[in-house]
Design an enzyme around this catalytic site. Structure first.
Site, mmCIF file in Angstrom:
data_model
loop_
_atom_site.group_PDB
_atom_site.id
_atom_site.type_symbol
_atom_site.label_atom_id
_atom_site.label_comp_id
_atom_site.label_asym_id
_atom_site.label_seq_id
_atom_site.Cartn_x
_atom_site.Cartn_y
_atom_site.Cartn_z
ATOM 1 N N THR A 274 0.660 -1.287 0.001
ATOM 2 C CA THR A 274 -0.135 -0.026 0.060
ATOM 3 C C THR A 274 0.754 1.243 -0.157
ATOM 4 O O THR A 274 1.932 1.253 0.574
ATOM 5 C CB THR A 274 -0.999 -0.017 1.046
ATOM 6 O OG1 THR A 274 -1.424 1.230 1.503
ATOM 7 C CG2 THR A 274 -0.271 -0.451 2.379
ATOM 8 N N ASP A 275 0.217 2.452 -0.532
ATOM 9 C CA ASP A 275 1.110 3.504 -0.620
ATOM 10 C C ASP A 275 1.217 4.135 1.045
ATOM 11 O O ASP A 275 2.076 4.961 1.169
ATOM 12 C CB ASP A 275 0.412 4.537 -1.596
ATOM 13 C CG ASP A 275 -0.974 5.168 -1.136
ATOM 14 O OD1 ASP A 275 -1.576 4.248 -0.014
ATOM 15 O OD2 ASP A 275 -1.541 5.976 -1.605
ATOM 16 N N GLU A 276 0.262 3.609 1.724
ATOM 17 C CA GLU A 276 0.621 3.988 3.208
ATOM 18 C C GLU A 276 1.819 3.673 3.945
ATOM 19 O O GLU A 276 2.036 4.338 4.864
ATOM 20 C CB GLU A 276 -0.712 3.408 3.965
ATOM 21 C CG GLU A 276 -1.963 3.915 3.586
ATOM 22 C CD GLU A 276 -3.339 3.375 4.358
ATOM 23 O OE1 GLU A 276 -3.102 3.567 5.352
ATOM 24 O OE2 GLU A 276 -4.164 3.141 3.930
ATOM 25 N N TYR B 150 -1.337 -0.407 11.191
ATOM 26 C CA TYR B 150 -1.403 -1.179 10.005
ATOM 27 C C TYR B 150 -0.297 -0.860 8.895
ATOM 28 O O TYR B 150 0.059 -1.989 8.488
ATOM 29 C CB TYR B 150 -2.904 -0.479 9.197
ATOM 30 C CG TYR B 150 -3.126 -0.871 7.967
ATOM 31 C CD1 TYR B 150 -3.031 -2.007 7.438
ATOM 32 C CD2 TYR B 150 -2.955 0.013 6.906
ATOM 33 C CE1 TYR B 150 -3.165 -2.670 6.024
ATOM 34 C CE2 TYR B 150 -3.148 -0.199 5.544
ATOM 35 C CZ TYR B 150 -3.217 -1.434 5.141
ATOM 36 O OH TYR B 150 -3.400 -1.892 3.798
ATOM 37 N N LYS C 111 2.442 -3.536 7.227
ATOM 38 C CA LYS C 111 2.676 -3.564 5.769
ATOM 39 C C LYS C 111 4.099 -3.286 5.410
ATOM 40 O O LYS C 111 4.462 -4.119 4.645
ATOM 41 C CB LYS C 111 1.793 -2.711 5.200
ATOM 42 C CG LYS C 111 0.250 -3.072 5.247
ATOM 43 C CD LYS C 111 -0.212 -4.549 4.458
ATOM 44 C CE LYS C 111 -0.120 -4.625 3.059
ATOM 45 N NZ LYS C 111 -0.636 -5.821 2.750
#
Ligand code: NAD
Ligand code: TYD
Length: 338
Positions: free
Chosen positions: A127-129, A152, A156
Site C-alpha cells: 500500500t502507499d500508506e 496497519y 505492511k
C-alpha cells in the site's frame, strides 16, 4: 505453459475481485485461494467462480506453517500473490496484534515456503500508506523512504522489507506493488466509501473524521488488479511498483459526491472526532509501471464511482448480512462517543 497460482486473502475485497477477474480470463492459470475467512472474508464474493475447473478454495491461515508448506508441496506454485492481511487502519488503532501476526508473520511464512520450494514470482500486495503522509505538494515515488504512521501501515512495511530482504539475500524473485486507495464492489463497509453509501441509504449520519480535508488518491479495484496481473507476469524481481490513477480527493468531496449520486441531503454529514495519527494526504506517482510495464488505468473516476454506488444499491442482500452480524459490534465501538 500453465501456471499454478497461490492467491491468499482471495475472499476479501480486492482478492475476490482479482479472482473473479482472472478465473474466466486465465484458463492457463490454476488458482488456489487460501483464506482464513476472518470477519472481512466472504465466500459470497466468489459465487460466480465456484465450481470453475481452474479454481480451488482452501480455508486456512497464512501463519500456519504446516498448512502453507503442505500446499506448496502439493501444488508447486509458480506464482504467489499475497493479498491476505488485516486491512483496516481504525481496527489497527483499537489493537495491533492481529495486524502483526497476519501482515508480518504471515508474509514471512509464505516467503519461507516460497524459498524452500522455489517460485517464479512472489508478489507482495502493499500500500502507499507505507510511505507515511504528504504535505500539500508532492507525490510518493518508489524512492520515497518508508515512514509508516499507523500500526496497519507499519505491519505492511514490515512485510515489504522482508520481501526485499528475501530477494537480496536468497535471490527469491519477489516484487512489491504499492497501490493507493481502492473502491469498487465487495468492499467491506467499514471503509470510507461503502460505509458512507450504506449509511446514506439508511438516512443515517455520515461520520467524517476531523475537518474532512484529508486527501486520498482513488483507483478502481479492477485497475489495481490489472496492475497486479502485469507485475506478476512482467515485473522485474526485486523491484517495487507504485500503482495509482492520479485521482486525489478530499474526504468531504467524496462524501458529498456520494450524497449527490443518491439524492440525499448534506445535512446527514456529521464531523466527528479525528482518527488518532490520521495521515493528511496520500498521492502516488505511478509513472514507473506505466513506462516500464505499459500498464494504464482504464476506469474514469466519475463513471466508476457511480457504478460502485449502484452496485451497493443493487446488492443490499450482500451488505445486510454483513452489517447484521459481528460488524455491528465493531460499529458501536468505533463510533459511539465520537
Ligand atoms: P480485506 O480486509 O477486504 O480482505 C482481506 C482478506 O484476507 C480477507 O478475505 C481475510 O479473510 C483474509 N485474511 C486475513 N487474515 C488472514 C490470514 N491470517 N490468513 C489467510 N487469510 C487471511 O482487504 P482488502 O482491502 O481486499 O486488501 C487486500 C490487500 O491489499 C491487503 O494486503 C491490503 O493491505 C492491500 N491494499 C489495500 C488497499 C485498499 O484500498 N483496500 C490499497 C492498497 C493495498
Ligand atoms: P479508510 O477507508 O479507512 O482508508 P485509509 O485510512 O486506509 O486511507 O479511510 C479513508 C479516509 O476516510 C481516511 O482519511 C479516513 C476517512 N474516514 C472518515 O472520515 N470517516 C470514516 O468513517 C472512515 C471509515 C474513514
Amino acid at each position: 505453459m500453465g501456471k499454478k497460482v497461490l492467491v491468499t486473502g482471495g475472499a476479501g475485497f480486492i482478492g475476490s475481485n482479482f479472482i473473479q477477474y482472472a478465473v474466466p480470463r486465465r484458463d492457463d492459470w490454476e488458482i488456489v485461494n487460501l483464506d482464513k475467512l476472518t470477519y472481512a472474508g466472504n465466500l459470497e464474493n466468489l459465487k460466480e467462480v465456484e465450481g470453475a475447473a481452474n479454481y480451488k478454495f482452501v480455508k486456512g491461515d497464512i501463519t500456519n506453517n504446516e498448512l502453507v508448506n503442505y500446499l506448496f508441496e502439493k501444488y508447486r506454485f509458480d506464482y504467489v500473490v499475497n493479498f491476505a492481511a488485516e486491512s483496516h487502519v481504525d481496527r489497527s488503532i483499537l489493537g495491533s496484534e492481529a495486524f502483526f501476526r497476519t501482515n508480518v508473520l504471515g508474509a514471512n511464512v509464505l516467503l519461507e515456503a516460497a524459498r524452500r520450494f522455489g517460485v517464479e514470482k512472489f508478489l507482495q500486495v502493499s500500500t502507499d500508506e507505507v510511505y507515511g503522509s504528504l504535505g500539500e505538494e508532492g507525490l510518493f515515488t518508489e524512492q520515497t523512504p518508508l515512514s509508516p504512521n499507523s500500526p496497519y501501515s507499519a505491519s505492511k512495511a514490515g512485510a515489504d522489507v522482508m520481501a526485499k530482504a528475501f530477494h537480496h539475500t536468497y535471490g527469491l524473485p519477489t516484487v512489491i506493488t504499492r497501490c493507493s486507495n481502492n473502491y469498487g464492489p465487495y468492499q467491506f463497509p467499514e471503509k470510507l466509501i461503502p460505509l458512507m453509501i450504506i449509511n446514506a441509504l439508511h438516512n443515517k449520519e455520515l461520520p467524517v473524521y476531523g475537518d474532512g480535508l484529508n486527501v486520498r488518491d482513488w483507483i478502481y479495484v479492477i485497475d489495481h488488479n490489472r496492475a497486479i496481473e502485469t507485475v506478476l507476469e512482467n515485473g522485474k524481481p526485486g523491484e517495487v511498483y507504485n500503482v495509482g490513477a492520479s485521482r486525489e480527493m478530499k474526504n468531504i468531496e467524496i462524501v458529498k459526491l456520494i450524497l449527490k449520486i443518491l439524492g440525499k441531503p448534506e445535512s446527514l454529514i456529521k464531523f466527528v472526532k479525528d482518527r488518532p495519527g490520521h495521515d493528511r494526504r496520500y498521492a502516488i506517482d505511478s509513472s514507473k509501471i506505466k513506462k516500464e510495464l505499459g500498464w494504464q488505468p482504464e476506469f474514469e473516476f466519475e463513471e466508476a464511482i457511480v457504478r460502485t454506488v449502484e452496485w451497493y444499491k443493487n446488492n443490499e442482500n450482500w451488505w445486510r448480512r454483513i452489517i447484521s452480524g459481528e460488524y455491528q459490534k465493531y460499529y458501536e465501538k468505533q463510533y459511539s462517543n465520537r
